[in-house]
Motif scaffolding. Sequence first.
Motif, PDB file in Angstrom:
ATOM      1  N   ASP A 139       0.828  -1.206   0.000  1.00 47.40           N
ATOM      2  CA  ASP A 139       0.000   0.000   0.000  1.00 47.40           C
ATOM      3  C   ASP A 139       0.866   1.262   0.000  1.00 47.40           C
ATOM      4  O   ASP A 139       0.686   2.174   0.809  1.00 47.40           O
ATOM      5  CB  ASP A 139      -0.943  -0.006   1.211  1.00 47.40           C
ATOM      6  N   LEU A 140       1.816   1.328  -0.948  1.00 42.41           N
ATOM      7  CA  LEU A 140       2.706   2.489  -1.074  1.00 42.41           C
ATOM      8  C   LEU A 140       2.133   3.479  -2.085  1.00 42.41           C
ATOM      9  O   LEU A 140       1.330   3.127  -2.950  1.00 42.41           O
ATOM     10  CB  LEU A 140       4.098   2.039  -1.501  1.00 42.41           C
ATOM     11  N   GLU A 141       2.591   4.697  -1.978  1.00 46.70           N
ATOM     12  CA  GLU A 141       2.110   5.768  -2.850  1.00 46.70           C
ATOM     13  C   GLU A 141       3.033   5.890  -4.054  1.00 46.70           C
ATOM     14  O   GLU A 141       4.187   6.295  -3.921  1.00 46.70           O
ATOM     15  CB  GLU A 141       2.086   7.082  -2.078  1.00 46.70           C
ATOM     16  N   PRO A 142       2.559   5.524  -5.283  1.00 46.72           N
ATOM     17  CA  PRO A 142       3.406   5.666  -6.482  1.00 46.72           C
ATOM     18  C   PRO A 142       3.814   7.116  -6.696  1.00 46.72           C
ATOM     19  O   PRO A 142       3.068   8.052  -6.405  1.00 46.72           O
ATOM     20  CB  PRO A 142       2.498   5.169  -7.613  1.00 46.72           C
TER      21      PRO A 142
ATOM     22  N   SER B 151       5.626   8.839  -5.088  1.00 52.57           N
ATOM     23  CA  SER B 151       5.968   9.512  -3.851  1.00 52.57           C
ATOM     24  C   SER B 151       6.872   8.629  -3.007  1.00 52.57           C
ATOM     25  O   SER B 151       8.002   8.985  -2.694  1.00 52.57           O
ATOM     26  CB  SER B 151       4.699   9.876  -3.069  1.00 52.57           C
ATOM     27  N   ASP B 152       6.387   7.433  -2.649  1.00 55.53           N
ATOM     28  CA  ASP B 152       7.210   6.475  -1.909  1.00 55.53           C
ATOM     29  C   ASP B 152       8.161   5.728  -2.845  1.00 55.53           C
ATOM     30  O   ASP B 152       9.329   5.492  -2.515  1.00 55.53           O
ATOM     31  CB  ASP B 152       6.334   5.452  -1.181  1.00 55.53           C
TER      32      ASP B 152
ATOM     33  N   GLN C 196      11.162  10.682   1.241  1.00 60.89           N
ATOM     34  CA  GLN C 196       9.804  10.216   1.546  1.00 60.89           C
ATOM     35  C   GLN C 196       9.800   8.716   1.874  1.00 60.89           C
ATOM     36  O   GLN C 196       9.048   8.272   2.748  1.00 60.89           O
ATOM     37  CB  GLN C 196       8.866  10.491   0.367  1.00 60.89           C
TER      38      GLN C 196
ATOM     39  N   THR D  45       8.235   7.073   5.284  1.00 59.58           N
ATOM     40  CA  THR D  45       7.163   6.074   5.232  1.00 59.58           C
ATOM     41  C   THR D  45       7.499   4.843   6.068  1.00 59.58           C
ATOM     42  O   THR D  45       6.662   4.362   6.840  1.00 59.58           O
ATOM     43  CB  THR D  45       6.880   5.663   3.781  1.00 59.58           C
TER      44      THR D  45
END
Length: 909
Positions: free
Chosen positions: A831-834, A836-837, A867, A871
């Motif tokens: 559940d990572l942020e493309p 961004s993470d 980032q 995270t």
Amino acid sequence: MNETIKVLFASGSVDRIPIAVEQMRMLSPELPLAVVSEFPVAGVRWIPYPVARDFRENLALFRWHFRGTPIGLCAVIWQPRTPYRRMRLIAFLLAPRNFVAFTEKYGPIMLGPESFAKIVKHALWRTKLEVLSGCVRWWEGLPQLWALGRLFQVLLAQAAGVVVVALKAFLPGRTRVRYPVETRTPGISVVIPSRNGKDLLAAVLPEAVRQIGRVGGEVLVIDNGSDDGTTAFLSQAYAGVILESHAKPLSFARAVNAGIRKSRFSHVCLLNNDMVIEEGFFDALRVAFGKVPDLFCATAQIFFPAGARREETGKAVQPFAKDRQPAEFPLRCDLPLPGEDLSYVLYGSGGCSLFDAAKLLALGGMDEIYQPAYVEDLDLGFRGWQEGWPSVFVAGARVVHQHRATSSRYYSPECLERILELHYLRFLARTIANPQVFWRQWREAIHRLNFLSATGTPPSAAALGRAWRAPFWLTRRPLTVLRDEHILAIGSGAISVVPGRLRRQRGVVLVATPYLPFPLAHGGAVRMYNLLRRAAEDFDLVLVAFTSQPGEVPAELLEIFCEVVLVNRQGTHALPSTSRPDIVEEYDSPAFHAALQQTVHKWRPRIAQLEYTQMAQYAVDCAPAKTILVEHDITLDLYQQLLAQGDDWEVRRQLARWIPFETSAWRQVDCVVTMSEKDREMTLTAGLSPSRAFCLSNGVDLQRFRPSGRSEPRRLLFIGSFAHLPNLLAVDFFLREVWPLVQSLGATFHIIAGERHQYYLDRHQDRLQIDLAQSGIEVEGFVADVRPAYERAAIVVAPLLASAGTNIKIMEAMAMGKAVVSTPAGINGLDLEPASDVMVADTGAAMAQAILEMFENPAKRDSIERQARRTVESRFDWDVIASKQKLLYQELIGVARELEDCKLAPLQS
């Protein structure tokens, strides 16, 4: 249509295969060659042949392999007396019109009218050879007519075994006679049989008497008709030693039993007069009885005098038949591993072991049929095990043995060997309770004696000649607490026990794993080590783990676990056709079942944690502990993803077996732990109750993995063991779709591929053609510390096409402050942020573009790196995950206690 190929089914001995390969190259040289064989063949396309699978499955497998591919030539090696008949038949059925057989004399013979004459010639030549070799064997055997007698003896022995099987099966079982046992004073009675052993007693008694004086007890010498002045010597030098004299020599068992009957203390130490004990001998043996429940026997570590070969160690085992040579005696002594102590043994040596006197008397002492000596201690130890009373090896109790210092005076070595062989047969007939186990052991023993007799070993021939008497040795089988299969597995030598940290009397959690949690060779080990290291602060942990290379247990594990139980597992490619997945069959071990049951009995764990899906088969062995199955990945999900990449017969076969096995496993345990909410949802969809499904995500050690600020420009890193097929698929995808687009930019691709990575490349070469010899590619095997590799990398790539569970390497890279470029599968469940993470790309071109952007835009890369660290700090700290695991343990332990209270409470009418 696909390109026409030629196929060699290597159905011959290892020395014939290279010859056949070269012959095959010369036939239709324009056609590419594939070789089907049991083991890898260098320099050609290799397709593994699953030798243990049934004919129907293998025929389907190879029909799939060569679907749509014309076979111009399909060859076999026609070699008599080789176990590949089914392989040859498969080759013929695949291409009957293009079938070729490589023969020894006439070379390749192709089926068809034009080869009729050559086929007839070869058949006649082979028939002539067989007739001539038969005549030679007959002629050479004429002077050895005794071989006919030996054959008759073998048949008689086998017939006697059948009679014993029938009697064991149909005679009613008996409850073992319990001899009355009086309450005894705590202490040790040392029983020393001696026959003309005055000089030996002079060496053994000083230390024995001194140590017994400290621990409390008595020393008894049973004198067997000595005429060397033993009585006078003892009365003068050791007046406190109790002496019982017999005018005529007694057998070892009778002498020992006389001492047992005369003894007065709670424990009896049987000590040969040729054993010299070292400091702390009795203390070390006595301590074992406080550590192992229901202990029957603690046996010492045996050494030999300087310069003499160490024939005994005290760690007495009977390896499985597959683990010993045909001529090897079934019993042997193994060298203990470094740190090993309190390992289970089949029996304790009758010359240096401490017994619980009550149990010893309950069994009636030693069986006096074993005259004059040998095997009586095996029989005694085995009968103890049948009652559920263990025997263990104590490394700290040390003796030096003057081997056969007494027996060699009265018996020749050949006579002693004959006695040993015969008594082992007696033991099988008298003591093995299960008819099937007896028959298996009996056949192995008779086969071995026949083999040795044929090579001219008189003791074996003598024992074989008396094996027909087996029915007369029989006693009615006892009703046992432990099964014979369990006892033989415990005493197989596959199990080693290594004590670790001191127990702190907290709730015990048993952990069963297919691999050691240290070194940190893969993501699963990283997870287990980090969570269990933290759990050890609140619980007493015990580990039962498979190992393929028994050796010293890492100190990092001994600091975590109160005890480490190692179970040796030799992997095999010859897995049978069953309804279960191959990896489940591979990890199904009688020794592991036995070790787990014994460890549960010893430690009484509140929780048993089974790591990885294949270990679910051991849940039944953990009762009454509450069971947790840790699903490092949902295996059926992984196989579904692999199948989505393209049809594969083997993947389909495994998936069809994983679905019923894995979903059934979820229902057999008390709790299933998954790596992500996505995986947890899969268990719920399969019908698992929400209260039994728990998500404990993977994490990272934030202190160990920290940003360094150092990296090498345009350096890419991929970490993934090639033992895991998805990692091979990832490298194949990257090298095909991405590498050509970034290689010209001066990039370096560093791959950490794990142990034996070349083997796995060879194993899957029919599916994947991976060229690692390209410019700019660096490959390493196992790396103990991956942090330097992360530090050097500018970008970490995760080009996975299929992935279940969650990828710990992604989290490590993020904790190191590295920009990650991944496929969607690579960050599965995280559940990572493309953008961004991590950078996420679903095609090779998109991944190459993302890598190029990271190379050319330092500000963008720096933003993602910072980032990424933020995270993992907020979501993937092992300390946070470990605190959730602690709550789960406490909840399960509370449920277990409630159940125990209910069982203990009286029933209300």
